[in-house]
Design a protein around this motif. Structure first.
Motif, PDB file in Angstrom:
ATOM      1  N   ILE A   1       0.850  -1.203   0.000  1.00  0.00           N
ATOM      2  CA  ILE A   1       0.000   0.000   0.000  1.00  0.00           C
ATOM      3  C   ILE A   1       0.881   1.248   0.000  1.00  0.00           C
ATOM      4  O   ILE A   1       0.609   2.212  -0.724  1.00  0.00           O
ATOM      5  N   GLN A   2       1.947   1.222   0.783  1.00  0.00           N
ATOM      6  CA  GLN A   2       2.885   2.352   0.812  1.00  0.00           C
ATOM      7  C   GLN A   2       3.516   2.559  -0.565  1.00  0.00           C
ATOM      8  O   GLN A   2       3.695   3.698  -1.010  1.00  0.00           O
ATOM      9  N   LEU A   3       3.837   1.483  -1.243  1.00  0.00           N
ATOM     10  CA  LEU A   3       4.392   1.586  -2.591  1.00  0.00           C
ATOM     11  C   LEU A   3       3.395   2.276  -3.526  1.00  0.00           C
ATOM     12  O   LEU A   3       3.771   3.172  -4.284  1.00  0.00           O
ATOM     13  N   LEU A   4       2.141   1.873  -3.477  1.00  0.00           N
ATOM     14  CA  LEU A   4       1.136   2.492  -4.341  1.00  0.00           C
ATOM     15  C   LEU A   4       0.972   3.983  -4.047  1.00  0.00           C
ATOM     16  O   LEU A   4       0.915   4.798  -4.969  1.00  0.00           O
ATOM     17  N   ILE A   5       0.915   4.321  -2.764  1.00  0.00           N
ATOM     18  CA  ILE A   5       0.816   5.735  -2.387  1.00  0.00           C
ATOM     19  C   ILE A   5       2.045   6.491  -2.894  1.00  0.00           C
ATOM     20  O   ILE A   5       1.934   7.583  -3.452  1.00  0.00           O
ATOM     21  N   GLY A   6       3.211   5.899  -2.712  1.00  0.00           N
ATOM     22  CA  GLY A   6       4.455   6.529  -3.148  1.00  0.00           C
ATOM     23  C   GLY A   6       4.532   6.721  -4.651  1.00  0.00           C
ATOM     24  O   GLY A   6       4.999   7.760  -5.134  1.00  0.00           O
TER      25      GLY A   6
ATOM     26  N   HIS B   1      15.467   7.595  -3.227  1.00  0.00           N
ATOM     27  CA  HIS B   1      14.350   7.154  -2.377  1.00  0.00           C
ATOM     28  C   HIS B   1      13.427   6.176  -3.118  1.00  0.00           C
ATOM     29  O   HIS B   1      13.169   5.077  -2.615  1.00  0.00           O
ATOM     30  N   PRO B   2      12.954   6.521  -4.311  1.00  0.00           N
ATOM     31  CA  PRO B   2      12.053   5.569  -4.981  1.00  0.00           C
ATOM     32  C   PRO B   2      12.729   4.257  -5.381  1.00  0.00           C
ATOM     33  O   PRO B   2      12.170   3.181  -5.159  1.00  0.00           O
ATOM     34  N   ILE B   3      13.922   4.335  -5.932  1.00  0.00           N
ATOM     35  CA  ILE B   3      14.571   3.109  -6.426  1.00  0.00           C
ATOM     36  C   ILE B   3      14.954   2.184  -5.277  1.00  0.00           C
ATOM     37  O   ILE B   3      14.661   0.984  -5.307  1.00  0.00           O
ATOM     38  N   ILE B   4      15.599   2.713  -4.257  1.00  0.00           N
ATOM     39  CA  ILE B   4      16.028   1.885  -3.130  1.00  0.00           C
ATOM     40  C   ILE B   4      14.821   1.305  -2.395  1.00  0.00           C
ATOM     41  O   ILE B   4      14.820   0.142  -1.986  1.00  0.00           O
ATOM     42  N   ASN B   5      13.764   2.085  -2.241  1.00  0.00           N
ATOM     43  CA  ASN B   5      12.585   1.576  -1.538  1.00  0.00           C
ATOM     44  C   ASN B   5      11.841   0.522  -2.354  1.00  0.00           C
ATOM     45  O   ASN B   5      11.273  -0.407  -1.782  1.00  0.00           O
TER      46      ASN B   5
ATOM     47  N   VAL C   1      16.694  -2.459   6.390  1.00  0.00           N
ATOM     48  CA  VAL C   1      17.923  -1.659   6.308  1.00  0.00           C
ATOM     49  C   VAL C   1      17.882  -0.737   5.085  1.00  0.00           C
ATOM     50  O   VAL C   1      18.236   0.449   5.173  1.00  0.00           O
ATOM     51  N   LEU C   2      17.429  -1.273   3.959  1.00  0.00           N
ATOM     52  CA  LEU C   2      17.326  -0.445   2.759  1.00  0.00           C
ATOM     53  C   LEU C   2      16.328   0.699   2.964  1.00  0.00           C
ATOM     54  O   LEU C   2      16.609   1.843   2.591  1.00  0.00           O
ATOM     55  N   LEU C   3      15.174   0.400   3.549  1.00  0.00           N
ATOM     56  CA  LEU C   3      14.184   1.454   3.805  1.00  0.00           C
ATOM     57  C   LEU C   3      14.754   2.530   4.724  1.00  0.00           C
ATOM     58  O   LEU C   3      14.602   3.728   4.467  1.00  0.00           O
ATOM     59  N   LEU C   4      15.395   2.112   5.787  1.00  0.00           N
ATOM     60  CA  LEU C   4      15.958   3.071   6.742  1.00  0.00           C
ATOM     61  C   LEU C   4      17.049   3.934   6.110  1.00  0.00           C
ATOM     62  O   LEU C   4      17.233   5.085   6.505  1.00  0.00           O
ATOM     63  N   SER C   5      17.749   3.388   5.122  1.00  0.00           N
ATOM     64  CA  SER C   5      18.852   4.128   4.508  1.00  0.00           C
ATOM     65  C   SER C   5      18.387   5.263   3.607  1.00  0.00           C
ATOM     66  O   SER C   5      19.131   6.207   3.363  1.00  0.00           O
ATOM     67  N   ARG C   6      17.176   5.205   3.091  1.00  0.00           N
ATOM     68  CA  ARG C   6      16.723   6.208   2.131  1.00  0.00           C
ATOM     69  C   ARG C   6      15.522   7.016   2.594  1.00  0.00           C
ATOM     70  O   ARG C   6      14.887   7.690   1.795  1.00  0.00           O
TER      71      ARG C   6
END
Length: 147
Positions: A54-59, A93-97, A133-138
């Motif tokens: 859902i977060q991906l769709l919102i993003g 932010h978009p690619i890493i997430n 870890v990836l989410l926290l990094s970006r």
């Protein structure tokens, strides 16, 4: 519309992080203590993937309607890559997430095929931790927490 989506994306991120941390810690603890994988563990893993998607769709919607998209035509890709803030929001932010979500999705899918509790918890532990870890990094921490 943009500000509503931005706020929704920001607040939903708290939920995603909380649920992802719970799922990751739950799987690590139960793996270490050699616990049996049960319906509650499945629901935690499932809920994590649902809120993440859902977060991906919102993003993705936010990305398309963002006024920052105009920077692609104004600055070009070279200009965006030279500006750390624009690069973070439009590229990193978009690619890493998305990559983080791919890891979470793979972990969820692979864990369903495992037959033992230990292998299920190990799979979730590895893939969800990488995703976390990836989410926290970006995360744009300065903007997100109001610094």
């Amino acid at each position: 519309m943009y500000s509503v989506l931005r706020n929704l994306h920001s607040y939903w991120a708290f939920l995603v992080l909380a649920v992802l941390i719970v799922a990751t810690v739950n799987s690590i603890i139960k793996l270490a203590n050699k616990k049996e994988y049960g319906p509650k563990d499945f629901r935690i893993a499932l809920f994590t993937i649902i809120v993440s998607h859902i977060q991906l769709l919102i993003g993705l919607i936010l990305y398309v309607v963002s006024p920052r998209m105009a920077l692609f035509s104004e600055l070009g890709m070279g200009g965006i890559m030279k500006d750390s803030v624009s690069r973070l929001y439009l590229i990193e932010h978009p690619i890493i997430n998305i990559i983080a979500l791919v890891f979470i999705t793979i972990g969820y899918s692979k864990h369903k095929a495992k037959l033992t509790s230990a292998s299920k918890f190990k799979t979730i532990s590895i893939f969800y931790t990488i995703g976390l870890v990836l989410l926290l990094s970006r995360i744009p921490w300065g903007m997100w927490l109001g610094f």
